[in-house]
Design a protein around this motif. Structure first.
Motif, mmCIF file in Angstrom:
data_model
loop_
_atom_site.group_PDB
_atom_site.id
_atom_site.type_symbol
_atom_site.label_atom_id
_atom_site.label_comp_id
_atom_site.label_asym_id
_atom_site.label_seq_id
_atom_site.Cartn_x
_atom_site.Cartn_y
_atom_site.Cartn_z
ATOM 1 N N THR A 1 0.843 -1.194 0.000
ATOM 2 C CA THR A 1 0.000 0.000 0.000
ATOM 3 C C THR A 1 0.878 1.244 0.000
ATOM 4 O OG1 THR A 1 -1.709 -1.162 1.242
ATOM 5 C CG2 THR A 1 -1.821 1.245 1.200
ATOM 6 N N LEU A 2 0.644 2.132 -0.953
ATOM 7 C CA LEU A 2 1.396 3.372 -1.014
ATOM 8 C C LEU A 2 0.850 4.351 0.012
ATOM 9 C CD1 LEU A 2 2.021 2.039 -3.844
ATOM 10 C CD2 LEU A 2 2.307 4.378 -4.695
ATOM 11 N N SER A 3 1.728 4.961 0.776
ATOM 12 C CA SER A 3 1.314 5.935 1.786
ATOM 13 C C SER A 3 0.938 7.253 1.118
ATOM 14 C CB SER A 3 2.447 6.160 2.790
ATOM 15 O OG SER A 3 3.573 6.751 2.146
ATOM 16 N N ASP A 4 0.245 8.120 1.877
ATOM 17 C CA ASP A 4 -0.133 9.434 1.340
ATOM 18 C C ASP A 4 1.107 10.248 0.983
ATOM 19 O OD1 ASP A 4 -2.777 8.820 1.621
ATOM 20 O OD2 ASP A 4 -3.047 9.891 3.517
ATOM 21 N N GLU A 5 2.158 10.102 1.758
ATOM 22 C CA GLU A 5 3.384 10.855 1.474
ATOM 23 C C GLU A 5 3.989 10.405 0.142
ATOM 24 O OE1 GLU A 5 2.704 9.373 4.300
ATOM 25 O OE2 GLU A 5 2.368 11.111 5.617
ATOM 26 N N GLU A 6 3.990 9.103 -0.098
ATOM 27 C CA GLU A 6 4.529 8.602 -1.366
ATOM 28 C C GLU A 6 3.696 9.062 -2.543
ATOM 29 O OE1 GLU A 6 6.612 4.387 -0.061
ATOM 30 O OE2 GLU A 6 4.446 4.439 -0.360
ATOM 31 N N LEU A 7 2.366 9.064 -2.379
ATOM 32 C CA LEU A 7 1.500 9.524 -3.465
ATOM 33 C C LEU A 7 1.673 11.017 -3.720
ATOM 34 C CD1 LEU A 7 -1.750 7.548 -2.571
ATOM 35 C CD2 LEU A 7 -0.259 7.171 -4.540
ATOM 36 N N GLN A 8 1.848 11.791 -2.658
ATOM 37 C CA GLN A 8 2.056 13.222 -2.839
ATOM 38 C C GLN A 8 3.370 13.511 -3.560
ATOM 39 O OE1 GLN A 8 1.595 15.642 0.631
ATOM 40 N NE2 GLN A 8 -0.459 14.912 1.100
ATOM 41 N N GLN A 9 4.398 12.747 -3.241
ATOM 42 C CA GLN A 9 5.666 12.932 -3.934
ATOM 43 C C GLN A 9 5.534 12.635 -5.428
ATOM 44 O OE1 GLN A 9 8.569 10.509 -1.937
ATOM 45 N NE2 GLN A 9 8.615 11.793 -0.096
ATOM 46 N N LEU A 10 4.685 11.657 -5.761
ATOM 47 C CA LEU A 10 4.484 11.323 -7.167
ATOM 48 C C LEU A 10 3.685 12.386 -7.908
ATOM 49 C CD1 LEU A 10 3.677 7.498 -6.887
ATOM 50 C CD2 LEU A 10 5.791 8.529 -7.715
ATOM 51 N N LEU A 11 2.719 12.994 -7.234
ATOM 52 C CA LEU A 11 1.789 13.904 -7.899
ATOM 53 C C LEU A 11 2.172 15.371 -7.785
ATOM 54 C CD1 LEU A 11 -1.619 12.281 -6.858
ATOM 55 C CD2 LEU A 11 -0.410 12.062 -9.028
ATOM 56 N N THR A 12 3.013 15.727 -6.820
ATOM 57 C CA THR A 12 3.368 17.130 -6.624
ATOM 58 C C THR A 12 3.988 17.778 -7.862
ATOM 59 O OG1 THR A 12 3.608 16.910 -4.232
ATOM 60 C CG2 THR A 12 4.810 18.713 -5.280
ATOM 61 N N PRO A 13 4.902 17.109 -8.589
ATOM 62 C CA PRO A 13 5.449 17.755 -9.792
ATOM 63 C C PRO A 13 4.400 18.090 -10.837
ATOM 64 C CG PRO A 13 6.826 15.888 -9.141
ATOM 65 C CD PRO A 13 5.574 15.814 -8.321
ATOM 66 N N TRP A 14 3.240 17.410 -10.790
ATOM 67 C CA TRP A 14 2.205 17.622 -11.801
ATOM 68 C C TRP A 14 1.104 18.578 -11.313
ATOM 69 C CZ3 TRP A 14 3.750 15.573 -16.254
ATOM 70 C CH2 TRP A 14 4.643 14.503 -16.200
ATOM 71 N N LEU A 15 0.727 18.451 -10.056
ATOM 72 C CA LEU A 15 -0.408 19.230 -9.554
ATOM 73 C C LEU A 15 -0.020 20.276 -8.524
ATOM 74 C CD1 LEU A 15 -3.012 16.345 -9.106
ATOM 75 C CD2 LEU A 15 -2.689 17.851 -11.067
ATOM 76 N N GLY A 16 1.146 20.165 -7.928
ATOM 77 C CA GLY A 16 1.544 21.120 -6.908
ATOM 78 C C GLY A 16 1.151 20.676 -5.513
ATOM 79 N N GLY A 17 1.968 20.977 -4.526
ATOM 80 C CA GLY A 17 1.715 20.532 -3.158
ATOM 81 C C GLY A 17 0.523 21.198 -2.507
ATOM 82 N N ASP A 18 0.300 22.486 -2.780
ATOM 83 C CA ASP A 18 -0.805 23.202 -2.138
ATOM 84 C C ASP A 18 -2.157 22.654 -2.573
ATOM 85 O OD1 ASP A 18 1.071 24.768 -0.920
ATOM 86 O OD2 ASP A 18 0.973 26.369 -2.443
ATOM 87 N N ILE A 19 -2.285 22.313 -3.840
ATOM 88 C CA ILE A 19 -3.560 21.773 -4.325
ATOM 89 C C ILE A 19 -3.854 20.438 -3.670
ATOM 90 C CG2 ILE A 19 -4.765 20.945 -6.390
ATOM 91 C CD1 ILE A 19 -3.249 22.962 -8.012
ATOM 92 N N LEU A 20 -2.827 19.615 -3.535
ATOM 93 C CA LEU A 20 -3.027 18.306 -2.921
ATOM 94 C C LEU A 20 -3.449 18.439 -1.468
ATOM 95 C CD1 LEU A 20 -0.010 16.327 -4.394
ATOM 96 C CD2 LEU A 20 -2.415 16.110 -5.013
#
Length: 298
Positions: A94-113
């Motif tokens: 199971t991927l943790s929320d931190e791992e998923l955020q690291q994957l998606l931040t370059p595309w969507l940005g940390g603040d949006i997540l």
């Protein structure tokens, strides 16, 4: 005294060697160079496709797409329990929320997540045994029963277009090898026919002295074999140098798809057989060309 192909030195003087004067050895060198590159490309693509298929064919990703964070966590826990108890599953991660955020931040940005998006839960699952349609259906029923918002994505399904492309490229490499082989045979035929016309009077005298068509053919096949040997060695050396330089650049990239296409010892053996096959092909074509041409003449 007999030499190469059972031909004496006196017989060899009847048809002088012009290996480096004519175009055939250089053309054969180019053909062998291109053929080795085409074969290496086809083998590398096959190796890469097999490696990727072995790694990902039995793997699926489970996504829980519930919009509410609490509902997502409840369904995630239920799916994890179901997967742990199922004999269909060899391993799940199971991927943790931190791992998923690291994957998606370059595309969507940390603040949006953090503020606006509930990240779907994701679980990587390795199937125990071969991946079949029945296994996939049973696993999907198991997951949907405890999580109506879950979606099952087999890795092999979205990789199928890549596999189809790799197969098409392998077939293209095979077609190029066949085309180059035909072109090499055609060059040999044209060269031998030209040599027959040049040495027509000598061949006529040999026949009057009792020489057979096969004896005359041996003279020409020896000459062609030596030309092919020189061309094959030159083309093989250039191809080996090109492949060495390309492998160094690929290793420096560190790309998974490219690195998975490494050649093993059996592939290298196939590459070694390419120049040998070229010499044999040129020799056989030369012999048949001479024999057929002399039979038509006489």
């Amino acid at each position: 005294m007999l030499g190469f192909f059972g031909i004496s030195r006196a017989e060899r003087r009847l048809i002088p060697d012009t290996r480096l004067a004519g175009p055939m050895p250089w053309v054969i060198a180019i053909m062998i160079f291109l053929t080795i590159l085409a074969v290496a490309a086809g083998l590398s693509l096959r190796s890469g496709a097999s490696a990727i298929n072995a790694q990902l064919s039995g793997r699926v990703t489970v996504q829980i797409l519930a919009g509410d964070g609490d509902a997502r966590d409840e369904q995630l826990a239920a799916v994890e329990r179901a997967l742990d108890a199922s004999p269909l599953v060899a391993r799940r991660d199971t991927l943790s929320d931190e791992e998923l955020q690291q994957l998606l931040t370059p595309w969507l940005g940390g603040d949006i997540l953090d503020d606006a998006i509930t990240i779907p839960a994701m679980i990587d699952v390795d199937i125990a045994g071969p991946m079949t349609t029945q296994t996939l259906q049973e696993l999907r029923k198991l997951i949907v029963a405890v999580s109506p918002d879950a979606r099952l994505d087999p890795h092999g399904q979205w990789l199928q277009p890549i596999f189809d492309l790799l197969l098409s490229l392998q077939l293209l490499a095979l077609f190029l090898v066949i085309l180059l082989s035909v072109a090499t045979a055609a060059i040999v035929v044209l060269t031998v026919r030209g040599a027959l016309n040049t040495h027509g009077q000598t061949i006529g005298v040999m026949h009057l002295l009792g020489s057979t068509d096969l004896q005359v053919a041996r003279l020409f096949q020896r000459r062609v074999a030596l030309d092919a040997l020189f061309g094959s060695l030159l083309g093989s050396g250039l191809a080996a140098l090109a492949l060495y330089l390309l492998s160094g650049q690929i290793d420096g990239l560190g790309a998974g798809l490219l690195n998975s296409g490494q050649l093993d010892w059996l592939d290298l053996l196939v590459l070694v057989l390419v120049p040998l096959s070229g010499i044999i092909l040129a020799t056989i074509v030369a012999r048949l060309t001479v024999v057929i041409a002399l039979r038509k003449t006489l």
